[in-house]
Design an enzyme around this catalytic site. Structure first.
Site, PDB file in Angstrom:
ATOM      1  N   SER A 215       0.659  -1.441   0.567  1.00 24.59           N
ATOM      2  CA  SER A 215       0.152   0.318   0.152  1.00 24.59           C
ATOM      3  C   SER A 215       1.053   0.742   0.300  1.00 24.59           C
ATOM      4  O   SER A 215       2.112   1.604  -0.805  1.00 24.59           O
ATOM      5  CB  SER A 215      -0.544   0.055   1.041  1.00 24.59           C
ATOM      6  OG  SER A 215      -1.969   1.002   0.607  1.00 24.59           O
TER       7      SER A 215
ATOM      8  N   ASP B 159      -8.406  -3.828  -6.495  1.00 20.80           N
ATOM      9  CA  ASP B 159      -7.255  -3.079  -5.142  1.00 20.80           C
ATOM     10  C   ASP B 159      -9.003  -2.024  -5.356  1.00 20.80           C
ATOM     11  O   ASP B 159      -8.659  -1.004  -6.236  1.00 20.80           O
ATOM     12  CB  ASP B 159      -6.377  -3.493  -5.741  1.00 20.80           C
ATOM     13  CG  ASP B 159      -6.000  -2.914  -4.070  1.00 20.80           C
ATOM     14  OD1 ASP B 159      -6.304  -2.041  -3.454  1.00 20.80           O
ATOM     15  OD2 ASP B 159      -4.947  -3.901  -3.965  1.00 20.80           O
TER      16      ASP B 159
ATOM     17  N   HIS C 256      -7.149  -5.538  -1.065  1.00 19.30           N
ATOM     18  CA  HIS C 256      -6.100  -4.724  -1.371  1.00 19.30           C
ATOM     19  C   HIS C 256      -4.734  -5.670  -1.342  1.00 19.30           C
ATOM     20  O   HIS C 256      -4.365  -6.089  -0.043  1.00 19.30           O
ATOM     21  CB  HIS C 256      -6.670  -3.913  -0.034  1.00 19.30           C
ATOM     22  CG  HIS C 256      -5.806  -2.905   0.197  1.00 19.30           C
ATOM     23  ND1 HIS C 256      -5.076  -2.413  -1.389  1.00 19.30           N
ATOM     24  CD2 HIS C 256      -4.835  -2.189   1.104  1.00 19.30           C
ATOM     25  CE1 HIS C 256      -4.073  -1.032  -0.559  1.00 19.30           C
ATOM     26  NE2 HIS C 256      -3.685  -1.052   0.623  1.00 19.30           N
TER      27      HIS C 256
END
Length: 527
Positions: A236, A468, A496
């Site tokens: 991320s 995502d 994710h």
């Protein structure tokens, strides 16, 4: 983006990069009055730093690490120092919390593997101790020392602190879809009060929690631990941190995995719209699955995803007018803001969908908001005693320093609302207003949108998931196109990030790269 919230975090490590409803939306970017210039990607490419650290930093690069026990079996901890201001290192230090679990063997040790779960604001120390150091593949842990640094301003590394628990409860319940001028003023006041509280705590620190500075901290720790190159897995926001490191120190970039990638070249209006669309894509996947289940409270077989979305939005609207009980010991009721955050929290991982259906059923049919409150609290890292981690404070501090705010005034947000609502009829309005939060930050931004090329770096694996919600797949393609040595690895699926989420293809490919230095063929796809 954040290892204590839920099973989602423990598996993926990808966390809050996404717009928390009252957090600054992920890495907010350039604020301009021109819609065109605010949506175009940047062409700026910052230069790499000199290969040899300057003499003024010699004491940092040459410091000795003193490991000690830290109460977690198998791990040792240390505190290292870095300059608060790399341009003026004589003006003081910042203390960085570091943890390590040594390679277990058998096999030749490959050095340190640094990990970062994202955020910004997620505790890397907490993540490696709770998951990566015990949950990464045994073959990886056998060959690498598992290492994590809490980024400056985060958790154990001189954390940024803003509001106390009770004030955070008020803040997270603020209406983020204002219906009139009074509610707009209340939302703006909430952003201002949050920013002022952060500024009052540590104004000097707020000027020095940028991603560039954290990347430079990683290089100091790399050197102190005796690693010639940095090996790294970032999820991320951690992909932005890892790519930033590669851009600054391409010759010292080892085996880098950037999972759930960000595109650093995007200004905020484009980035926030992309992310809003990403949550809509994830919600549509949830909606298609939900109506096939017997306990879906938003529709039945044959109900369109658009209708499911309208049903959820109607539920949010009812909560806006009439919040429902939760049984919370502190008296919190479930209004639109907390409910929306709870739904967004479940979009990160399809394994949370059953929990979300149950929570929505209780809220819609039984007027019991407890389940959605649990999801919201996990997202904000609020414990049962009403204490919050510093995730939200650090998230805002890093985002608002890295790049200028997306919007400067409520009027700008109002003009942008149609585009956000088109991107996501369910979440667009709230995410548009979340884009205003950095406008009132007490410290001016020091960064700008930019490309990262990292010329001369070894092969870097960039991982993107097609559906995502928080880091849309197009960002992975964009980052892979910028990095001159990138190999794009695609996971065709939901949720994710991809590593450690159940795809044998993804896991074996990344493991081969980490263990043998064999990168995948560019463009490889897994499911």
């Amino acid at each position: 983006m954040h290892t204590r919230r839920s099973s989602r975090s423990l598996r993926t490590g990808g966390i809050l990069l996404a717009a928390a409803l009252l957090a600054s939306a992920c890495s907010a970017s350039a604020s301009t009055s021109s819609v065109g210039s605010a949506t175009a990607a940047a062409d700026v490419t910052p230069a790499a730093l000199p290969k040899a650290p300057p003499a003024a930093l010699a004491s940092y690069y040459g410091q000795k690490v003193r490991w000690r026990g830290c109460g977690v079996p198998g791990f040792e901890c240390a505190t290292l120092k870095a300059p608060l201001d790399y341009d003026k290192p004589a003006q003081g230090d910042i203390r960085l919390a570091v943890t390590r679990k040594k390679a277990t063997g058998p096999g030749k040790r490959l050095g340190s593997l640094f990990v970062n779960p994202g955020g910004p604001g997620g505790s890397a120390v907490g993540y490696v101790q709770a998951y990566a150091g015990i949950g990464y593949p045994a073959a990886v842990r056998a060959r690498y020392d598992m290492v994590a640094i809490d980024p400056r301003g985060v958790a154990r590394s001189e954390p940024v602190e803003c509001l106390d628990g009770r004030d955070m409860d008020t803040y997270t319940q603020t209406d983020t879809t204002p219906d009139d001028a009074r509610e707009t003023t209340e939302l703006v006041d909430a952003y201002k009060e949050f920013a002022e509280a952060c500024g009052a705590h540590a104004p000097g620190l707020l000027r020095h929690v940028s991603t560039v500075e954290t990347a430079r901290d990683m290089d100091v720790v790399r050197a102190v631990l005796g690693d010639r190159k940095l090996n790294y897995v970032g999820a991320s926001y951690g992909t932005f941190l890892g790519a930033t490191y590669a851009g600054l120190f391409p010759g010292r970039a080892g085996r880098l995995v950037l999972d759930g990638a960000m595109d650093p070249s995007l200004p905020a209006r484009r980035m926030n719209l992309d992310q809003t669309a990403g949550f809509e894509t994830a919600f549509q996947s949830f909606a298609k699955d939900c109506v096939q289940q017997p306990d879906c409270p938003l529709g039945t077989k044959g109900t369109s995803t658009a209708e499911v979305g309208r049903n959820l939005k109607a539920f949010f609207t009812r909560l806006d007018a009439h919040p429902i009980p939760t049984g919370d010991a502190d008296g919190r009721r479930l209004g639109e803001a907390l409910a929306t955050t709870g739904v967004i929290a479940a979009m990160y991982d399809e394994s949370s969908w059953a929990q979300l259906r149950e929570a929505l059923t209780s809220a819609i049919k039984e007027k019991d908001g407890a389940g959605l409150l649990v999801l919201s609290d996990s997202y904000y890292e609020r414990d049962a005693d009403g204490r919050y981690s510093n995730l939200m404070s650090a998230n805002a501090a890093v985002n608002c320093l890295d790049l200028p705010p997306a919007y400067d005034t409520p009027e700008e947000v109002e003009r942008a609302l149609p585009s956000f609502e088109k991107a996501s009829p369910v979440f667009g309005e709230g995410l548009a207003w979340a884009s205003l939060s950095c406008a009132y930050w007490p410290v001016g931004a020091t960064g700008e949108p930019h490309r990262i090329e990292a010329r001369g770096a070894a092969p870097i694996v960039v991982v993107g998931t097609t559906r995502d919600p928080a880091t849309p797949y197009r960002w992975a393609r964009a980052l892979a196109a910028q990095l001159t040595s990138a190999r794009l690895l695609t996971y065709e699926g939901d949720g994710h990030t991809a590593y450690g989420r159940g795809s044998a293809c993804i896991d074996s490919t990344i493991n081969a790269y980490l263990l043998r230095g064999t990168p995948p063929t560019n463009g490889k796809r897994c499911s």
